[in-house]
Design an enzyme around this catalytic site. Structure first.
Site, PDB file in Angstrom:
ATOM      1  N   ALA A   1       0.826  -1.212   0.000  1.00  0.00           N
ATOM      2  CA  ALA A   1       0.000   0.000   0.000  1.00  0.00           C
ATOM      3  C   ALA A   1       0.858   1.259   0.000  1.00  0.00           C
ATOM      4  CB  ALA A   1      -0.932  -0.011   1.207  1.00  0.00           C
TER       5      ALA A   1
ATOM      6  N   ARG B   1      -6.507  -1.077  -1.386  1.00  0.00           N
ATOM      7  CA  ARG B   1      -5.586  -0.007  -0.983  1.00  0.00           C
ATOM      8  C   ARG B   1      -4.411   0.131  -1.937  1.00  0.00           C
ATOM      9  NH1 ARG B   1      -5.585  -3.720   2.026  1.00  0.00           N
ATOM     10  NH2 ARG B   1      -3.367  -3.960   2.387  1.00  0.00           N
TER      11      ARG B   1
ATOM     12  N   LYS C   1       4.352  -8.393  -6.708  1.00  0.00           N
ATOM     13  CA  LYS C   1       3.956  -7.011  -6.436  1.00  0.00           C
ATOM     14  C   LYS C   1       4.906  -6.008  -7.070  1.00  0.00           C
ATOM     15  CE  LYS C   1       1.340  -7.331  -2.103  1.00  0.00           C
ATOM     16  NZ  LYS C   1       1.278  -6.912  -0.693  1.00  0.00           N
TER      17      LYS C   1
ATOM     18  N   ASP D   1       6.046  -3.349   6.407  1.00  0.00           N
ATOM     19  CA  ASP D   1       4.950  -3.579   7.341  1.00  0.00           C
ATOM     20  C   ASP D   1       5.386  -4.365   8.571  1.00  0.00           C
ATOM     21  OD1 ASP D   1       5.378  -6.053   6.262  1.00  0.00           O
ATOM     22  OD2 ASP D   1       3.334  -6.357   5.512  1.00  0.00           O
ATOM     23  N   ASN D   2       6.702  -4.439   8.827  1.00  0.00           N
ATOM     24  CA  ASN D   2       7.132  -5.131  10.030  1.00  0.00           C
ATOM     25  C   ASN D   2       8.386  -4.469  10.583  1.00  0.00           C
ATOM     26  OD1 ASN D   2       9.676  -7.037   9.417  1.00  0.00           O
ATOM     27  ND2 ASN D   2       8.376  -6.949   7.596  1.00  0.00           N
TER      28      ASN D   2
ATOM     29  N   CYS E   1      -0.669 -20.097  30.684  1.00  0.00           N
ATOM     30  CA  CYS E   1      -1.713 -20.750  31.482  1.00  0.00           C
ATOM     31  C   CYS E   1      -3.042 -20.022  31.333  1.00  0.00           C
ATOM     32  CB  CYS E   1      -1.296 -20.827  32.947  1.00  0.00           C
ATOM     33  SG  CYS E   1      -1.180 -19.231  33.779  1.00  0.00           S
TER      34      CYS E   1
END
Length: 1122
Positions: free
Chosen positions: A511, A548, A561, A609-610, A665
């Site tokens: 995007a 987008r 892409k 994006d990371n 847990c």
């Protein structure tokens, strides 16, 4: 005049109800045959001049325009279907109701230069019902610097007509129309919102007056981009209702205690901080005791703290609080009263600030835009760039407006700023158009939906810091008859040449990447003979990208892409020198992105994006001292960060705290919200359908290696892996679809035999490696939602106490109840159906047609015999929040593993020769694959166990699929802001105070711009350095030469390392033998460093002291040996 700053902007709320959109706009037949036939809309009778494209509005038989004035409700009788695969990221921001409102909204955009087309792009991607493009002018060469749909072939065509076909490609579900004749007020009644980007103030006031008094009101927006200056005005009617002021989920808290006081103090558990604010309204639920609070009535709070708040209510005579309870924020709608433009010009109220360093700028620009309008009305043209007489005339007009402004008169009208305003007044710059296209596009969404609150009412912005650092003369602005003339009229020819010859690296083409490539192509970046842009992305196009990532079309799904984006960007500007790669930027690809590649770059633009990838690129830019332009989005929020060599800190210098993870847990045995249930469900899905089948195949591919690895490990994890493989190949092996149904409905119960399945002890219960509740109970309805819960509440009854005597089942723990399966419960049946189908897929079993018939599926499920379950004593259930594994170690793990291997070999002999399972990898964006059906079913059934509110499959997809909310508007704004900074980075010579980092939230709206933080400076004697510095020593030096080189700087090196290996330490006598060796040779011999042929240097880390034995942190040292 009053000013509204970043924080006071949070206090303004606004937005109104809209009418049904049955007044449809249709496009008339036109002489222009350039439109694809599938995009032409059959027209009603319409008239127009020859060659014009005209619009006819639905009207009654007497010729008057029809308009249904009833309110537009959220749900039509026939609401449009939402393509969740396409709009999933947008749905995560807006929700279904807002999307339905958008699907029913018609919008008019007048003025199809750069700003108009950006607004249209964002709204078409959002999915409104129709967008009508209005423009009476024709395409000029000047327009090509800001409008991405125009090419040289469009010059001379009507702007609206030339825009229709390419904008229509963005979303064929949206009706895109053109209108080329003069607008009348009455035509506006066919739209929910109208946007004007190129209109005189006089005409704007006339249209706005009509929209303001219309019933219901028509939302009116006037927006302009003039060089490096922009403005927005919004009027959504006399009473506009905002149904959701910020779009955030209602905040909640788990109650720990409520006092019987006036006012009452409510305390919550310290599991998570409360996000309430004074004045919020909340409701109570699930409260035991003090039943008076469980009436569902919203109550106002005050004195909000991290874990408590005060209730404005007297609870003295209420019942005594016992336990439990959830407090949930109630969002209140806000009604806003807008003023029409005519009135707001003289009484603008508060301006929305974006930059506190320009606190006095908005009122000045308020006058400047009025002065420009008057200049154009008097002379019939814009001021000419570089012409001082035009600038002085505009300054004089602005001065007169200021003198007549009464109490709003300014002491200084800043002639220097107005001169810049005059010079760039005709230009529509692409970065400004992209930024304001995002802002205005979001305002239209607010107008049509009531989601988020709009600008109230003026917003002014400038980026004069983007101008070149050196002064420009009149000749620098003169047009050269090229597509960049508008940009040249603002920045001059020299900066344009620098842009064209830039070497740019764009990392990512999603995007953000698509928007960047469009912007860069229009700006002429890397479009010169010396320029080149490299874009890389290792991902392929998916359907969800299309809402987008506007350079992609549905026929590109499955393609790379970067390749598609590069091709689309080159079609915007044929001179764009762009190369597309499909490599991930990482240490593994340094043979592709080698030293020479980085050294030759002018600037790097991240579109990632990371965080991990960002940190790696940041380290590369830091190492090679290259500017890095960073940005990111999250829903309606966006941020930008400029990383400029030697001027700013790097991206990795400051990091957000790690996201809080729920204890294991909690997720497995004590969930108290739906996120816990979905985290567990996703984990179970992957374990059952991906990891275990993959383990089976690993074993079957090489049994001896698999079993030897298990023996060598000899731990609980190895034991668990073997048990799961045995389950798949023996006790849980499915051969028919009916077996799959049984698997989904039941649990495997080895204790129905006289011997334990695993160790074959004749007396049940003496199995020394019993896997307890989390491993022996297998993954099916009866096991998950009945037997496990029965075992849990048997081990920990409702009246259990902790070792300190406190109730075990106290907040945030929720006491569970087992579920009783019923084939008449659609939730139960759908879960079993989806789980059975996926189980069949893993075994390659044909799925019968009758599976999707609820009656037949219910009959099949009801045939399954369910054995009785009896909870067992001595079962250990993990309650330690610090535990990282549920596997229970045993002193006899090794012996058990040997027994399991024997069993496993026995199972293998019974299998067909080439038997393999088919692991299923989770795919969230395919609603036909049953993946989300299983996960949502698992999570919701578990939520029922613990009385946690359930969620629909879409919401489950957002959480379990870890979908990042995303919309086109915030993406466009972020890239526009970054490209304004790109002018500075390419020009060079700018100071740190000229750059801007930005955080924006279009939902509020909030814009916060600030100077970047400079890097930390370390000083030693007469030297100083920062994280940007790297000391370089050439000539393939020896270790002795390196030590002497440092000594000359007053530094005594006592340790030198390369990678994880120490090359030299002054305390080790034997290291003195290395003193005459080349550093590069030591790295090869001692550190075993393999230096690839493309690398000309290696890096060493040196620990140094000064003459006073103080440690000094010096920069990394690079040893060049080639």
């Amino acid at each position: 005049m009053r000013f509204r700053g970043v924080f006071s902007s949070l206090l303004h709320y606004m937005l109104p109800r809209k009418r049904p959109c049955d007044g449809e706009v249709v496009e008339a037949e036109t002489d222009d045959k350039s439109f694809p036939k599938k995009y032409r809309i059959a027209a009603a009778a319409a008239t127009g001049t020859a060659g014009d494209s005209t619009v006819s509005f639905n009207s009654s038989t007497d010729g008057t325009n029809r308009n249904d004035s009833s309110d537009m409700t959220l749900g039509d009788s026939n609401p449009p279907d939402i393509d969740e695969d396409l709009h999933s990221r947008q749905l995560a921001v807006y929700g279904r109701e807002t999307m339905r409102r958008l699907f029913g909204s018609s919008v008019l955009i007048s003025g199809m230069q750069g700003l108009g087309v950006e607004i249209a792009k964002n709204l078409i991607l959002a999915g409104v019902k129709s967008v009508t493009l209005h423009d009476e002018g024709t395409v000029e060469l000047w327009d090509l610097s800001s409008n991405f749909v125009f090419t040289e072939d469009d010059i001379g065509k009507n702007r609206a007509v030339a825009s229709v076909s390419k904008l229509q490609e963005l979303n064929t579900a949206v009706v895109v129309l053109s209108l080329t004749t003069a607008l009348t007020k009455e035509q506006l009644s066919n739209f929910q919102a109208v946007v004007f980007t190129d209109i005189s103030l006089e005409k704007a006031c006339e249209f706005n007056d009509y929209c303001h008094i219309h019933q219901p009101p028509i939302s009116f927006i006037k927006a302009e981009v003039r060089g490096l200056f922009g403005s927005v005005f919004c009027d959504f009617g006399p009473e506009f209702t905002v149904v959701d002021v910020d779009g955030e989920d209602p905040h909640t808290g788990i109650i720990a205690s409520i006092s019987n006081d006036n006012p009452a103090l409510v305390s919550c558990v310290d599991d998570e901080r409360l996000e309430f604010q004074d004045g919020d309204f909340v409701v109570f639920s699930e409260v035991h005791g003090m039943k008076e609070l469980s009436d569902g009535k919203p109550r106002k709070i005050k004195n909000a703290r991290a874990y408590s708040f005060t209730l404005e209510e007297d609870t003295t005579n209420y019942g005594i609080y016992e336990k439990g309870g959830i407090v949930t924020q109630v969002k209140q709608p806000k009604v806003l009263n807008f003023k029409p433009l005519r009135e707001a010009l003289s009484d603008p109220g508060d301006f929305l600030l974006s930059d506190f360093s320009k606190f006095d700028r908005p009122p000045l620009l308020h006058f400047a835009f009025q002065a420009l309008d008057k200049f154009i009305s008097e002379l019939g043209r814009f001021p000419v760039a570089g012409v001082e007489d035009d600038a002085q005339k505009l300054i004089s007009i602005a001065s007169n407006i200021n003198d007549n402004s009464g109490d709003g008169k300014l002491e200084d009208i800043n002639p220097k700023l107005l001169r810049h305003f005059s010079f760039g007044a005709r230009a529509v710059l692409n970065p400004m158009a992209a930024m304001f296209g995002g802002i205005v596009g979001q305002e239209v969404v607010k107008a049509c939906s009531g989601k988020f609150h709009p600008l109230f009412q003026f917003f002014y912005f400038d980026s004069v810091e983007s101008l070149p650092s050196e002064p420009l003369g009149p000749d620098d602005f003169r047009p050269v008859n090229c597509r960049y003339d508008a940009q040249i009229s603002v920045f001059g020819k020299k900066l344009q040449k620098k842009l064209e010859d830039s070497q740019v690296f764009v990392v990512g083409s999603g995007a953000l990447g698509c928007e960047f490539l469009k912007n860069l192509a229009l700006m002429g970046v890397s479009c010169g003979s010396q320029g080149k842009l490299t874009v890389t992305d290792d991902d392929v196009i998916e359907k969800s990208n299309l809402s987008r990532q506007f350079l992609f079309r549905d026929w590109n799904i499955g393609q790379a892409k970067s390749t598609v984006a590069a091709s689309a960007a080159a079609s915007i500007n044929s001179r764009f020198n762009i190369e597309a790669l499909q490599n991930r930027v990482s240490p593994e690809t340094e043979n592709v992105f080698h030293d020479s590649f980085w050294e030759n770059l002018s600037v790097v633009i991240n579109a990632l994006d990371n965080v991990n990838a960002r940190l790696y690129v940041d380290q590369r830019c830091l190492y090679f001292q290259k500017p890095l332009l960073e940005s990111g989005t999250l829903g309606a929020k966006c941020n930008t960060q400029m990383v400029i060599p030697h001027l700013t800190e790097n991206y990795g210098a400051s990091r957000d705290p790690p996201e809080k993870q729920a204890p294991m847990c909690t997720v497995h045995s004590f969930p108290h919200n739906i996120d816990h249930c979905l985290t567990w469900a996703r984990s179970e899905f992957e374990g059952l359908l991906e990891k275990t089948p993959a383990e089976v195949n690993t074993y079957l591919s090489n049994p001896s290696e698999f079993t030897n690895t298990a023996r060598n490990a000899g731990d609980a994890q190895a034991r668990d892996n073997l048990e799961r493989v045995i389950e798949c190949l023996d006790s849980e092996k499915c051969e028919t679809f009916e077996d799959c149904i049984t698997w989904a409905r039941l649990k495997y119960v080895p204790l129905i035999t006289n011997a334990c399945f695993f160790c074959f002890n004749n007396v049940v219960g003496v199995c020394l490696y019993f896997c307890f509740i989390h491993t022996l109970f297998f993954h099916r309805f009866e096991d998950y939602f009945a037997n496990r819960v029965k075992q849990l509440i048997y081990t920990f009854p409702e009246d259990s106490a902790t070792s300190t005597g406190a109730p075990f089942w106290s907040a945030p723990k929720r006491f569970p109840q087992p579920l009783h399966f019923s084939s008449s419960d659609s939730g139960h049946l759908n879960f079993v159906m989806a789980a059975s189908i996926l189980r069949a897929e893993t075994f390659g079993i044909l799925i019968p047609d009758w599976v999707k018939n609820p009656r037949k599926m219910a009959e099949a499920v009801d045939k399954v015999i369910v054995p009785d379950f009896q909870p067992k004593k001595g079962v250990k259930i993990e309650t330690d929040e610090k535990a990282t594994s549920l596997s229970t170690a045993s002193i006899d793990d090794a012996a058990v593993i040997n027994d399991l291997i024997v069993t496993l070999e026995r199972c293998r002999t019974k299998l067909p020769p080439k038997f393999r399972m088919k692991p299923i990898q989770f795919e969230k964006d395919d609603d036909t694959n049953y993946h989300m059906d299983v996960i949502a079913g698992l999570a919701n059934m578990r939520a029922r166990n613990y009385s946690i509110p359930e969620v629909d499959k879409l919401k489950a997809k957002f959480i379990a699929g870890r979908i990042i909310p995303a919309i086109a508007t915030s993406t466009a704004m972020a890239t526009g802001l970054v490209c304004l900074e790109l002018y500075k980075a390419v020009d060079g010579g700018h100071k740190v105070e000229d750059y801007r980092n930005t955080f924006a939230n279009l939902a509020l709206p909030l814009f916060s711009m600030a100077e970047p933080v400079p890097p930390k400076v370390i000083k030693h004697k007469d030297m100083s350095w920062t994280v940007w510095d790297r000391w370089i020593l050439e000539g393939n030096p020896t270790l002795k030469e390196l030590l002497e080189w440092l000594k000359a700087k007053g530094l005594h090196a006592y340790s030198i390392s390369c990678g994880n290996c120490m090359l030299y330490n002054s305390m080790f006598p034997r290291h003195k033998e290395r003193i005459d060796k080349k550093v590069a040779d030591l790295a090869r011999e001692v550190a075993k460093l393999e230096i690839p042929p493309y690398r000309r240097h290696l890096d060493v880390v040196v620990a140094c002291e000064d003459d006073d034995d103080n440690d000094i942190d010096i920069p990394q040292v690079s040893i060049y040996f080639r």
